[in-house]
Design a protein around this motif. Sequence first.
Motif: not given
Length: 104
Positions: A2-28
Amino acid sequence: DGEEDADGDRQGNLAEFNLTQTDPLDPNSRFQITINSDPDVAHGALLSFATLPGRSYTISRSSDLVTWTPLFSLPGSGQFETRAVTGTARDPSSFFRVEVVQGR
């Protein structure tokens, strides 16, 4: 992880997926706050960001990135929110952060 940042946008994968509902694989696709001058208030700024229902958003300001002062909190509405702040918001030494919490 969950702490990894697969798209390099400086937001953790878990936070993107669960909290902000952004795509953890898309830097945009990331949660961000926009800051613009407030044309109606000297030394004021307008802070804008997207919200989601079931989340609580707390905006804080700092001049040193160490000590943070909460400015306001609001519940997520599912809408794009814009809020005014006053003081030295446009000063280069003013920083803002948004704390997003689920279920408050």
